[in-house]
Design a protein around this motif. Structure first.
Motif, PDB file in Angstrom:
ATOM      1  N   ARG A  71      30.326   8.785  43.367  1.00  0.00           N
ATOM      2  CA  ARG A  71      29.724   8.943  44.589  1.00  0.00           C
ATOM      3  C   ARG A  71      28.427   8.507  44.956  1.00  0.00           C
ATOM      4  O   ARG A  71      28.095   7.920  45.783  1.00  0.00           O
ATOM      5  N   LYS A  72      27.546   9.292  44.079  1.00  0.00           N
ATOM      6  CA  LYS A  72      25.938   9.023  44.138  1.00  0.00           C
ATOM      7  C   LYS A  72      25.991   7.618  43.970  1.00  0.00           C
ATOM      8  O   LYS A  72      24.904   6.793  44.393  1.00  0.00           O
ATOM      9  N   LEU A  73      26.534   7.017  42.706  1.00  0.00           N
ATOM     10  CA  LEU A  73      26.101   5.522  42.502  1.00  0.00           C
ATOM     11  C   LEU A  73      26.633   4.658  43.192  1.00  0.00           C
ATOM     12  O   LEU A  73      25.858   3.667  43.743  1.00  0.00           O
ATOM     13  N   GLY A  83      18.817   4.596  40.592  1.00  0.00           N
ATOM     14  CA  GLY A  83      17.893   6.071  40.174  1.00  0.00           C
ATOM     15  C   GLY A  83      18.651   6.791  39.383  1.00  0.00           C
ATOM     16  O   GLY A  83      19.361   7.657  39.916  1.00  0.00           O
ATOM     17  N   ALA A  84      18.685   6.700  38.085  1.00  0.00           N
ATOM     18  CA  ALA A  84      19.363   7.553  36.946  1.00  0.00           C
ATOM     19  C   ALA A  84      18.450   8.871  37.060  1.00  0.00           C
ATOM     20  O   ALA A  84      17.250   8.647  36.487  1.00  0.00           O
ATOM     21  N   HIS A  85      18.923   9.903  37.900  1.00  0.00           N
ATOM     22  CA  HIS A  85      17.906  10.916  38.059  1.00  0.00           C
ATOM     23  C   HIS A  85      17.156  11.443  36.713  1.00  0.00           C
ATOM     24  O   HIS A  85      16.056  11.582  36.596  1.00  0.00           O
ATOM     25  N   ALA A  86      18.046  11.742  35.793  1.00  0.00           N
ATOM     26  CA  ALA A  86      17.199  12.205  34.590  1.00  0.00           C
ATOM     27  C   ALA A  86      18.242  11.931  33.236  1.00  0.00           C
ATOM     28  O   ALA A  86      19.473  12.042  33.480  1.00  0.00           O
ATOM     29  N   ALA A  87      17.672  12.078  31.960  1.00  0.00           N
ATOM     30  CA  ALA A  87      18.245  11.924  30.846  1.00  0.00           C
ATOM     31  C   ALA A  87      19.426  12.680  30.808  1.00  0.00           C
ATOM     32  O   ALA A  87      20.697  12.453  30.494  1.00  0.00           O
ATOM     33  N   ARG A 114      25.976   4.427  31.536  1.00  0.00           N
ATOM     34  CA  ARG A 114      26.134   3.335  31.147  1.00  0.00           C
ATOM     35  C   ARG A 114      26.824   2.671  32.308  1.00  0.00           C
ATOM     36  O   ARG A 114      26.332   1.442  32.724  1.00  0.00           O
ATOM     37  N   GLU A 115      27.461   3.300  33.500  1.00  0.00           N
ATOM     38  CA  GLU A 115      27.728   2.833  34.803  1.00  0.00           C
ATOM     39  C   GLU A 115      26.578   2.355  35.578  1.00  0.00           C
ATOM     40  O   GLU A 115      26.745   1.102  36.293  1.00  0.00           O
ATOM     41  N   ILE A 116      25.559   3.196  35.564  1.00  0.00           N
ATOM     42  CA  ILE A 116      24.337   2.818  36.308  1.00  0.00           C
ATOM     43  C   ILE A 116      23.884   1.531  35.705  1.00  0.00           C
ATOM     44  O   ILE A 116      23.293   0.553  36.517  1.00  0.00           O
ATOM     45  N   VAL A 117      23.374   1.321  34.417  1.00  0.00           N
ATOM     46  CA  VAL A 117      23.219   0.186  33.794  1.00  0.00           C
ATOM     47  C   VAL A 117      23.847  -1.023  34.110  1.00  0.00           C
ATOM     48  O   VAL A 117      23.436  -2.205  34.493  1.00  0.00           O
TER      49      VAL A 117
END
Ligand code: ZN
Length: 441
Positions: free
Chosen positions: A167-169, A192-196, A205-208
């Motif tokens: 949802r966020k992505l 925005g990958a919030h944090a590690a 990986r999906e964000i990338v």
């Protein structure tokens, strides 16, 4: 022919590679572009505005913000559980309307303090993009994307929900489709990958994948907290930086924020992957009592930008904290100079954000993003070295004029596009509503 506006000032700091001072200098602007910089008198135009008692310099580029986080101003600094125990549960109650008016407030604070570019990540980021477009500030905006239950971290749990991550992505993708390149190109969207630790490896990986597909950058907090550091070490046997490298997150277009728990090996990974860093000295010193391995970061030659993070967004305070913090940490009173702090806050940040071709210095061909600081005040006089006087003494309240993309958004210390009192009232109403809903004991 476009009208040519000339701004003359007693002192001009172009912040180009030479880091010179032009006494009685001038900048000529056509449309949204700087076309000439030089001694006053040599630079001619159709309209000349004179500021003999001002320093003219590029707008501050703020490498890391959460503008709507102004809602926590003065409430986090003295709390033991400030982040996961207080801010995160409260953030659940920040709805789109609250983010909109709080973003308007935070953006006003940035502009009035001399920041002309921000790099933001938060909830309902489309509302922040909308507020940035209304104001006219230059902005890189990311949607806060994570799949962990954030308040759960405060209670020692790490529950990841793939549904939440999707949802966020998806919202960050929508943000990109709607806002990337908007407002005459002033708005760019990052992922925005919030944090590690608040994104699972799968979500990272999906964000990338989604970011690379679009040629978009990534904005992420890295090694910002002790619990993150310990969790990744215990669960994966890795540091945050190593974990992010393994998941493909690092690289030239990823801004890695904070790095408080990074070690020498991590700095080497960032150097090898050419990942730029964002440092928010004013906030991290207050909220964590740490600075991070900044001596090593500078020595490694990483691209570094300075930011303010949330709750206090005056870049001049951040500059002093960045110098004093490093000097205290290294017991070296010559560690970092005023000149270097101002460079990191302007052209350094622009470089870290991939905007070096457009902003960060006053040079022909760059966008007309610039500010004027009134030095005709007891705390800024007498002026021998403008770098030293401004960095060690100025505050946002000394900035009188702010231009972004050739338009004055602040003139004589007033917002040109909105009524400041109204904007404060709206933000207070929304904040009061959120505080009531999210009250924690
Ligand atoms: Zn942050």
């Amino acid at each position: 022919m476009e009208k040519r506006l000339v701004l003359e000032a007693g002192w001009v700091l172009p912040m180009d590679a030479k880091l010179d001072v032009i006494r009685n200098g001038a900048v000529a602007i056509e449309g949204n572009q700087i076309v000439e910089v030089g001694p006053a008198g040599d630079v001619i135009g159709d309209e000349i505005r004179r500021f003999p008692r001002h320093v003219l310099l590029p707008g501050i580029v703020n490498a890391h913000t959460h503008v709507a986080g102004a809602i926590f101003r003065g409430q986090l600094e003295d709390r033991p559980d400030n982040f996961y125990g207080y801010a995160m549960p409260m953030e659940k109650h920040l709805d789109a309307d609250a983010i909109h008016v709080l973003s308007r407030l935070g953006i006003a604070e940035l502009l009035l303090s001399g920041c002309t570019t921000m790099n933001d990540m938060f909830h309902h980021a489309a509302e922040t993009a909308h507020a940035a477009a209304e104001a006219g500030i230059r902005a890189q905006i990311a949607h806060k994307t994570y799949d962990v239950d954030l308040p759960g971290i405060g209670q020692g749990r790490r529950d990841y929900s793939p549904e939440r991550g999707e949802r966020k992505l998806g919202q960050n993708v929508e943000l990109y489709e709607k806002w990337n390149g908007a407002a005459d190109g002033r708005i760019e969207v990052r992922f925005g990958a919030h944090a590690a630790d608040t994104c699972s490896p799968g979500l990272h990986r999906e964000i990338v994948t989604e970011a690379r597909k679009r040629g978009a950058g990534i904005h992420t907090h890295v090694a910002q907290g002790r619990s993150e550091h310990e969790y990744l070490r215990d669960r994966y046997g890795q540091s945050s930086v190593r974990f992010l490298e393994d998941n493909g997150v690092l690289g030239r277009s990823t801004v890695a924020v904070h790095l408080l728990y990074a070690d020498t090996g991590d700095v080497e990974i960032l150097r090898r992957t050419e990942t730029p860093a964002a440092h928010c000295p004013g906030n991290v010193i207050k909220s964590s009592g740490m600075l991070g391995p900044m001596s090593e970061v500078y020595a490694a030659g990483l691209r570094v930008g300075w930011g303010t993070d949330w709750v206090t967004m005056d870049p001049w305070d951040a500059m002093r904290a960045g110098i004093s913090g490093l000097r205290l940490q290294t017991n070296d009173h010559l560690a970092l100079s005023a000149r270097e702090a101002l460079r990191l806050s302007t052209s350094g940040s622009a470089d870290a954000l991939g905007l070096a071709d457009r902003v960060g210095s006053l040079e022909p061909g760059k966008r007309a993003d610039l500010i004027l600081v009134d030095i005709d005040q007891p705390h800024l006089a007498p002026l021998a070295d403008p770098f030293g006087v401004l960095v060690y003494n100025a505050s946002g309240r000394d900035v009188t004029h702010v231009m972004v993309d050739g338009a004055f958004l602040v003139a004589d210390r007033r917002l040109a596009y909105a009524d400041t009192s109204e904007l404060i009232r709206d933000a207070e109403l929304a904040a009061t509503r959120v505080w009531a809903a999210g009250r924690v004991s």
